[in-house]
Design a protein around this motif. Structure first.
Motif, PDB file in Angstrom:
ATOM      1  N   GLN A 172     -23.927   7.998   4.835  1.00 12.53           N
ATOM      2  CA  GLN A 172     -25.262   7.845   4.261  1.00 12.53           C
ATOM      3  C   GLN A 172     -25.211   7.522   2.769  1.00 12.53           C
ATOM      4  O   GLN A 172     -26.115   6.860   2.253  1.00 12.53           O
ATOM      5  N   MET A 173     -24.172   7.968   2.069  1.00 13.84           N
ATOM      6  CA  MET A 173     -24.052   7.577   0.663  1.00 13.84           C
ATOM      7  C   MET A 173     -23.812   6.074   0.537  1.00 13.84           C
ATOM      8  O   MET A 173     -24.236   5.443  -0.444  1.00 13.84           O
ATOM      9  N   LEU A 174     -23.169   5.479   1.530  1.00 15.32           N
ATOM     10  CA  LEU A 174     -22.860   4.054   1.507  1.00 15.32           C
ATOM     11  C   LEU A 174     -23.917   3.212   2.209  1.00 15.32           C
ATOM     12  O   LEU A 174     -24.254   2.118   1.746  1.00 15.32           O
ATOM     13  N   ASN A 175     -24.428   3.716   3.321  1.00 15.92           N
ATOM     14  CA  ASN A 175     -25.236   2.878   4.199  1.00 15.92           C
ATOM     15  C   ASN A 175     -26.536   3.538   4.637  1.00 15.92           C
ATOM     16  O   ASN A 175     -27.158   3.104   5.617  1.00 15.92           O
ATOM     17  N   GLY A 176     -26.947   4.587   3.912  1.00 18.39           N
ATOM     18  CA  GLY A 176     -28.251   5.176   4.159  1.00 18.39           C
ATOM     19  C   GLY A 176     -29.316   4.433   3.376  1.00 18.39           C
ATOM     20  O   GLY A 176     -29.137   3.271   2.983  1.00 18.39           O
ATOM     21  N   PHE A 210     -36.463   0.629   5.615  1.00 17.73           N
ATOM     22  CA  PHE A 210     -36.676   0.705   7.058  1.00 17.73           C
ATOM     23  C   PHE A 210     -35.816   1.745   7.764  1.00 17.73           C
ATOM     24  O   PHE A 210     -35.962   1.946   8.966  1.00 17.73           O
ATOM     25  N   GLY A 211     -34.954   2.425   7.040  1.00 16.07           N
ATOM     26  CA  GLY A 211     -34.200   3.524   7.631  1.00 16.07           C
ATOM     27  C   GLY A 211     -34.795   4.889   7.345  1.00 16.07           C
ATOM     28  O   GLY A 211     -34.175   5.909   7.661  1.00 16.07           O
ATOM     29  N   GLN A 212     -35.994   4.928   6.788  1.00 15.06           N
ATOM     30  CA  GLN A 212     -36.543   6.217   6.348  1.00 15.06           C
ATOM     31  C   GLN A 212     -36.796   7.182   7.503  1.00 15.06           C
ATOM     32  O   GLN A 212     -36.548   8.384   7.378  1.00 15.06           O
ATOM     33  N   TYR A 213     -37.292   6.680   8.610  1.00 10.76           N
ATOM     34  CA  TYR A 213     -37.538   7.589   9.742  1.00 10.76           C
ATOM     35  C   TYR A 213     -36.213   8.093  10.303  1.00 10.76           C
ATOM     36  O   TYR A 213     -36.079   9.259  10.680  1.00 10.76           O
ATOM     37  N   GLU A 214     -35.228   7.215  10.328  1.00  9.77           N
ATOM     38  CA  GLU A 214     -33.912   7.579  10.849  1.00  9.77           C
ATOM     39  C   GLU A 214     -33.234   8.629   9.968  1.00  9.77           C
ATOM     40  O   GLU A 214     -32.632   9.576  10.468  1.00  9.77           O
ATOM     41  N   ILE A 215     -33.330   8.463   8.640  1.00  7.50           N
ATOM     42  CA  ILE A 215     -32.635   9.357   7.713  1.00  7.50           C
ATOM     43  C   ILE A 215     -33.456  10.602   7.406  1.00  7.50           C
ATOM     44  O   ILE A 215     -32.920  11.721   7.345  1.00  7.50           O
ATOM     45  N   ASN A 216     -34.758  10.428   7.202  1.00  2.78           N
ATOM     46  CA  ASN A 216     -35.607  11.545   6.763  1.00  2.78           C
ATOM     47  C   ASN A 216     -36.351  12.235   7.898  1.00  2.78           C
ATOM     48  O   ASN A 216     -36.884  13.330   7.711  1.00  2.78           O
ATOM     49  N   GLY A 217     -36.427  11.580   9.066  1.00  3.31           N
ATOM     50  CA  GLY A 217     -37.229  12.135  10.158  1.00  3.31           C
ATOM     51  C   GLY A 217     -36.708  13.467  10.667  1.00  3.31           C
ATOM     52  O   GLY A 217     -37.489  14.349  11.045  1.00  3.31           O
ATOM     53  N   PHE A 218     -35.388  13.613  10.710  1.00  2.83           N
ATOM     54  CA  PHE A 218     -34.814  14.925  11.019  1.00  2.83           C
ATOM     55  C   PHE A 218     -34.689  15.652   9.690  1.00  2.83           C
ATOM     56  O   PHE A 218     -33.735  15.458   8.930  1.00  2.83           O
ATOM     57  N   VAL A 219     -35.665  16.453   9.383  1.00  2.00           N
ATOM     58  CA  VAL A 219     -35.867  16.985   8.039  1.00  2.00           C
ATOM     59  C   VAL A 219     -34.653  17.718   7.471  1.00  2.00           C
ATOM     60  O   VAL A 219     -34.349  17.583   6.275  1.00  2.00           O
ATOM     61  N   SER A 274     -42.382   7.573   9.323  1.00  2.00           N
ATOM     62  CA  SER A 274     -42.679   6.780  10.509  1.00  2.00           C
ATOM     63  C   SER A 274     -43.550   5.581  10.169  1.00  2.00           C
ATOM     64  O   SER A 274     -43.278   4.460  10.600  1.00  2.00           O
ATOM     65  N   ALA A 275     -44.599   5.808   9.380  1.00  2.00           N
ATOM     66  CA  ALA A 275     -45.521   4.721   9.046  1.00  2.00           C
ATOM     67  C   ALA A 275     -44.843   3.631   8.225  1.00  2.00           C
ATOM     68  O   ALA A 275     -45.082   2.436   8.448  1.00  2.00           O
ATOM     69  N   LEU A 276     -43.984   4.027   7.287  1.00  4.01           N
ATOM     70  CA  LEU A 276     -43.394   3.045   6.374  1.00  4.01           C
ATOM     71  C   LEU A 276     -42.231   2.273   6.981  1.00  4.01           C
ATOM     72  O   LEU A 276     -41.886   1.196   6.488  1.00  4.01           O
ATOM     73  N   SER A 277     -41.626   2.812   8.021  1.00  2.48           N
ATOM     74  CA  SER A 277     -40.408   2.178   8.530  1.00  2.48           C
ATOM     75  C   SER A 277     -40.631   1.388   9.807  1.00  2.48           C
ATOM     76  O   SER A 277     -39.673   1.026  10.491  1.00  2.48           O
TER      77      SER A 277
END
Length: 726
Positions: free
Chosen positions: A291-295, A609-618, A658-661
């Protein structure tokens, strides 16, 4: 153009026919040939012009207005306003989307070569009932000379509005000896400046944007050309409401008493492609390094050759994580990296929430995997500021990574995402609309990359970034912390932060041999090079040397306006933030245009566009923590749960992510040009070459992704949006 400088002669429509087309993105060469002719209407001593008006395909492009007109301005005379609807439209129906109207205009005098077309929409009594009209282009056939010209329009024409357009792509120098074309450009710029006024932010210091009249997004007076089209508006609103409703209901009946409860929330809207919660992937060192490289925040990491004075990691602390050498030797070999979120140091927090200002040391191990080897959660070293290590207890080490990610989440959203992408692109777009007329090649080159940017930013300032708004209710730093972080971010902001060539080199992360697996860099550089080649072809075509760039007064106005008004220097920063006040060479122009294209498309796609993937699992990347950074070791599972965010912050994080991604149904992706602003065959060849380069990049990425445990898809050209739409 109230006075085009040529006499006006009486003209009228003597024939009119309407047809529809099926293609979602129509081009002149796929429409039937113009078949109308004066025929029986032909009169001796009269002059005849065939006109085709093509209405756009998007929802709402048509108009119920029955009082639209066209003006043909030639080098000998002007037609004046020629009504092109009236009783014909009343009988046949209103102008609707996906239609083209063919007209024969009869003139009492010779208009000569048609140089400018003006098309307008007169205000009516029932103007609020759908009078806005979107015109793609106008074609004019001169029956006297058999000459055909295509006039790109691509504007919404609202009540009482009109637009003017010319047939060819030109710089001011190209038309300087033609007063009609010079006047058209000057009039259009004056008209645009009235509709696009700067809104400055001296308190926050961030780049200037569109002044919506202080409406804070509520019925904001956004120009029709910048507003969401109907499909996007319904989709954007619907996604936000669906996310809020679904997550809100789930949150109401969920007790966040286990990691599994957060997992259930994470799948409320949809199942993410990367399931971070499976087998506790989110808690592993390899996933953290990935995630530091590709998040969504891949631009913080940098190579170091020595440790910062405030991060006293010793060789003994990390020796067990290294493979063969000492820490100093591994740094010399280029295998040690640092992520430093000092921008959060000393920020205030909202009640009940906390954040650190962490430093994280990372190492490329013997398996060529980037992994964290030491984390310090605050900037000032001391006994109460522990350096956490992989050899600590499992929960202690996981918590250290979660605290880092929480700070990373807040920095990403405000600095990397909003300031460097959203705010910067709004400033570029404002400068373009205020200073470059439609025929200008740089306007045509950049215009696709500003679609919806003003609309989304006005809404963001009215909800996400409003005092007391969603961000202030979600992030640990709250309102005042948010404002101060934006001040700090803007003070250090430079436009070249999104120049991936410069930025990766400056951070020392440009070498795949020493830092493998950095797919944001690898794919981003390929896209940059493809864009740069496309831009270079166009710039070289319209400017033969540096002197022509320097002598383009419209281009210099553009640069000065963006430098001075788009990026004003507040809080000790210099005006321009790296954007020059004048452009003195083709190379500078090529770099700036490539930067703008890349920022609005690839860079934003990579960080959004990865925000739900990275941030969705809080738990993976929380927006705040409910305890201060720990000052001792020994945390357990219950401590972890009590430290993670509560229901409201989790609900808002998932809903916004979810809305932004999500991509909207009318999304336009990189390499697609529904609006054919360039009509020149040579530029169409450049576009085809650009599209071929994107196809080759797609093949390379897809081939590589088949070999990866977690494919990197954010910079697949088919997923890179042309502009910032969310």
């Amino acid at each position: 153009m109230s006075n085009p400088g040529v006499p006006e002669v009486t003209c009228r429509v003597c024939k009119q026919e309407r047809a529809t087309y099926d293609e979602p993105d129509v081009k002149s060469d796929v429409l039937p040939k113009f078949q109308l002719s004066p025929g029986d209407y032909h009169k001796p001593g009269q002059y005849y012009y065939g006109v085709r008006v093509v209405t756009g395909s998007m929802a709402g492009a048509g108009t119920t207005d029955t009082d639209v007109y066209i003006t043909l301005i030639g080098d000998k005379a002007s037609s004046g306003k020629v009504g092109i609807s009236g009783w014909l439209t009343a009988l046949k129906g209103s102008y609707s989307s996906r239609t083209f109207d063919d007209l024969v205009v009869e003139s009492d005098g010779d208009l000569g070569t048609i140089l400018v077309v003006a098309i307008g929409n007169e205000k009516e009594w029932f103007a609020d009932m759908g009078a806005a009209w979107y015109v793609d282009f106008v074609m004019v056939h001169n029956f006297q000379s058999s000459q055909n010209e295509e006039f790109p329009v691509y504007h919404w024409i609202g009540d009482g509005d009109y637009v003017t357009c010319t047939a060819h792509t030109t710089t001011l120098k190209d038309v300087s000896n033609n007063p009609i074309l010079v006047q058209q450009r000057e009039a259009q710029i004056a008209q645009q400046r009235q509709g696009y006024s700067w809104l400055k932010f001296p308190d926050l210091g961030m780049p200037s944007g569109f002044d919506d009249g202080g409406k804070n997004g509520h019925k904001a007076n956004i120009p029709a050309d910048e507003e969401f089209e109907r499909v996007k508006l319904l989709d954007f609103t619907g996604n936000a409401l669906k996310a809020a409703a679904a997550v809100g209901i789930k949150t109401k009946f969920t007790t966040l008493d286990s990691l599994h409860a957060y997992e259930k929330l994470a799948t409320t809207m949809r199942t993410p492609e990367v399931k971070l919660y499976e087998l506790n992937r989110w808690a592993t060192d390899v996933e953290f390094g990935r995630q530091m490289l590709n998040g969504v925040n891949p631009v913080v990491i940098r190579k170091i050759s020595s440790l910062p004075d405030n991060f006293p990691v010793t060789n003994e602390m990390v020796q067990g994580s290294l493979h063969g050498g000492t820490l100093e030797q591994e740094m010399e070999a280029g295998r040690v990296y640092l992520c430093d979120l000092k921008a959060l140091d000393g920020l205030p927090f909202r009640e009940g929430y906390y954040a650190g200002a962490p430093l994280c040391l990372l190492y490329v191990n013997g398996n060529d995997q980037l992994v964290p080897i030491a984390i310090q959660l605050k900037q000032k070293p001391g006994k109460d500021n522990l350096i956490f290590l992989p050899t600590d207890g499992y929960i202690d080490w996981v918590l250290a990574k979660v605290y880092y990610q929480s700070a990373n989440h807040q920095f990403h959203q405000l600095a990397t995402h909003y300031l460097s992408c959203h705010a910067a692109m709004e400033a570029y777009g404002m400068g373009t609309m205020r200073n470059l007329p439609d025929p200008h090649p740089i306007y045509k080159l950049l215009r696709p990359h500003f679609r919806y940017t003003i609309a989304i930013n006005v809404r963001a300032r009215a909800s996400l970034l409003l005092d007391g708004g969603i961000t202030d209710q979600t992030f640990a730093i709250g309102g005042e912390g948010r404002r101060e972080l934006m001040r700090r971010g803007t003070t250090s902001f430079n436009i070249h932060l999104t120049n991936i060539k410069r930025d990766t080199k400056e951070r020392g992360v440009d070498d795949p041999k020493t830092l493998p697996g950095y797919y944001y860099r690898d794919d981003g550089l390929k896209l940059w090079n493809a864009m740069e080649s496309y831009v270079r072809d166009i710039v070289n075509d319209f400017y033969k040397d540096d002197a022509e760039v320097k002598g383009d007064s419209e281009l210099q106005m553009w640069a000065d306006d963006i430098h001075t008004n788009g990026f004003p220097g507040y809080h000790g920063a210099e005006d321009g933030h790296g954007f020059p006040k004048q452009i003195d060479s083709k190379e500078t122009l090529i770099e700036l245009c490539t930067l703008i294209m890349f920022t609005g498309s690839a860079q934003h796609s990579a960080v959004n566009f990865g925000q739900y993937e990275i941030n969705g699992f809080v738990p993976n990347c929380p927006p705040g923590m409910r305890r201060p950074p720990p000052t001792k070791r020994g945390a357990d599972y219950q401590d972890l749960l009590e430290i993670l965010p509560g229901k409201l912050a989790s609900f808002l994080t998932i809903s916004v992510g979810s809305a932004l991604s999500q991509y909207s149904p009318d999304e336009i992706f990189l390499g697609s040009f529904p609006a054919k602003r360039f009509t020149e065959h040579k530029v169409q060849r450049y576009i085809q070459q650009f599209q071929k380069a994107l196809d080759d990049i797609t093949g390379d990425i897809e081939k590589r992704n088949k070999t990866l445990d977690v494919p990197y898809k954010y910079l697949l050209p088919s997923r890179v949006t042309n502009s910032i739409t969310a």
